[in-house]
Design a protein around this motif. Sequence first.
Motif, PDB file in Angstrom:
ATOM      1  N   ALA A 149       8.849  23.357   2.725  1.00  0.00           N
ATOM      2  CA  ALA A 149       7.922  23.905   3.457  1.00  0.00           C
ATOM      3  C   ALA A 149       7.862  25.384   3.304  1.00  0.00           C
ATOM      4  N   ALA A 150       9.181  26.098   2.939  1.00  0.00           N
ATOM      5  CA  ALA A 150       9.180  27.547   2.777  1.00  0.00           C
ATOM      6  C   ALA A 150       8.533  28.016   1.638  1.00  0.00           C
ATOM      7  N   TRP A 151       8.903  27.221   0.447  1.00  0.00           N
ATOM      8  CA  TRP A 151       8.128  27.397  -0.823  1.00  0.00           C
ATOM      9  C   TRP A 151       6.369  27.329  -0.658  1.00  0.00           C
ATOM     10  N   ARG A 152       6.238  26.392   0.021  1.00  0.00           N
ATOM     11  CA  ARG A 152       4.624  26.069   0.032  1.00  0.00           C
ATOM     12  C   ARG A 152       3.975  26.995   0.914  1.00  0.00           C
ATOM     13  N   LEU A 153       4.505  27.554   1.924  1.00  0.00           N
ATOM     14  CA  LEU A 153       4.151  28.527   2.967  1.00  0.00           C
ATOM     15  C   LEU A 153       4.157  29.923   2.266  1.00  0.00           C
ATOM     16  N   ALA A 154       5.237  30.274   1.512  1.00  0.00           N
ATOM     17  CA  ALA A 154       5.310  31.653   0.760  1.00  0.00           C
ATOM     18  C   ALA A 154       4.226  31.480  -0.254  1.00  0.00           C
ATOM     19  N   ALA A 155       3.952  30.434  -0.778  1.00  0.00           N
ATOM     20  CA  ALA A 155       3.138  30.270  -2.024  1.00  0.00           C
ATOM     21  C   ALA A 155       1.692  30.562  -1.436  1.00  0.00           C
ATOM     22  N   ARG A 156       1.286  30.339  -0.261  1.00  0.00           N
ATOM     23  CA  ARG A 156       0.121  30.521   0.333  1.00  0.00           C
ATOM     24  C   ARG A 156      -0.024  31.920   0.948  1.00  0.00           C
ATOM     25  N   GLY A 157       1.020  32.736   0.956  1.00  0.00           N
ATOM     26  CA  GLY A 157       0.854  34.279   1.327  1.00  0.00           C
ATOM     27  C   GLY A 157       1.128  34.379   2.806  1.00  0.00           C
TER      28      GLY A 157
END
Length: 378
Positions: free
Chosen positions: A19-27
């Motif tokens: 989740a941290a990866w996907r959230l950070a990837a979306r800005g």
Amino acid sequence: MATRKRVAVVGTGTVGSQAAWRLAARGAEVVAYDRFAPGHDRSAAGGETRVFRSVQTDDGRYVPLVRHADALWKQLQAETGRELRRLTGCLFMGPADDPEMRTIMDVIAEHGLDHELIDAEALAKRFPQFRVDDGDLAVLDPHAGYIRPELSVQTAARRAEELGARIRRYTPVREINPVGGGGVEIRTDGDTERFDAAVVTPGPWVGDLLPDLPWEVSVYRAISAWFLPNEEHHAGDERPAFIRRGGIPFYGIPSPDGLSVKLGLPQAHHRPVDDPNRLERAVAPEELEIFTEIVRRHLPGLNPNPVRLAAFMEGYTGSTRPLVGPLPGCDDIVLLAGFSGQGFKMSPAMGDLAADLALDGHTDLPIEFMTTLGRTAA
């Protein structure tokens, strides 16, 4: 320009790291908290390997989520250059008339999954490491194998940090409180911070963190045991992961070292855990009897005395379907918990789902069959 959302991730294990990866990837501006550190072995994410499989054994509705996760596993490997999965295949074995074997065949037919049917005679020749009974059937899932859990969790967390996330290691969260007018406050021993939303992935500590949750997640202690072969493997041997149905069900995974084999058991053979902070990690001799029986009956090429033992924790719901979605009455707190032993293979998809709900308030992923807690669809 849209305002950049500030999102907390509570727990950076199997799902939280993704989740941290996907959230950070979306800005998003991501701050993640963990009572230990990403990749620790104190809950469910340890044990060197987890099974990845395209064929689902109990509910075909997981298949689209696993396909989505499959694409994200490839993406995370490409972005980081780390081998997180190895596709060795997965062999399902059991009596042809066993209900779970029939379910496997139904799921394959419904979703058009690649597979290979192998009868008992052919199985004995091709995979002599397994002892099968007359009337047994085997189904080989070629797009399957194993995932490296500790490496995967650390890699997803590190990628999130490369994209701007901050991870507060060894920082247990004590309270998660909605704020009037919108938002969430996260309280630790050191301070209290405010966020637009929180993704809560606490694993077996869900009852500690959310004691008033109207759904129960029961925590169980799962044992893994590693066994060495009696003879040296040959370089050309096929060594797929495997799942046995009928009789005493169990699963096995070849270790990345190419030598040992890890065995595990389903929930019915796990002991309940009263306090996730006091997991009994030592394995008693009598707990090994069932493993010895399995090896002697079905895996004659292995020495029945394990060379390594480990205990982990897994959270189960009554339906075995996970709790997914915003908490009732608070759309800004998104909970993902109780994956009932099904979580690791689809964890990147669950991370994407968490990002959907935290940032957009809905998701297009097909999760209606899960225990959805609040509004999840557009």
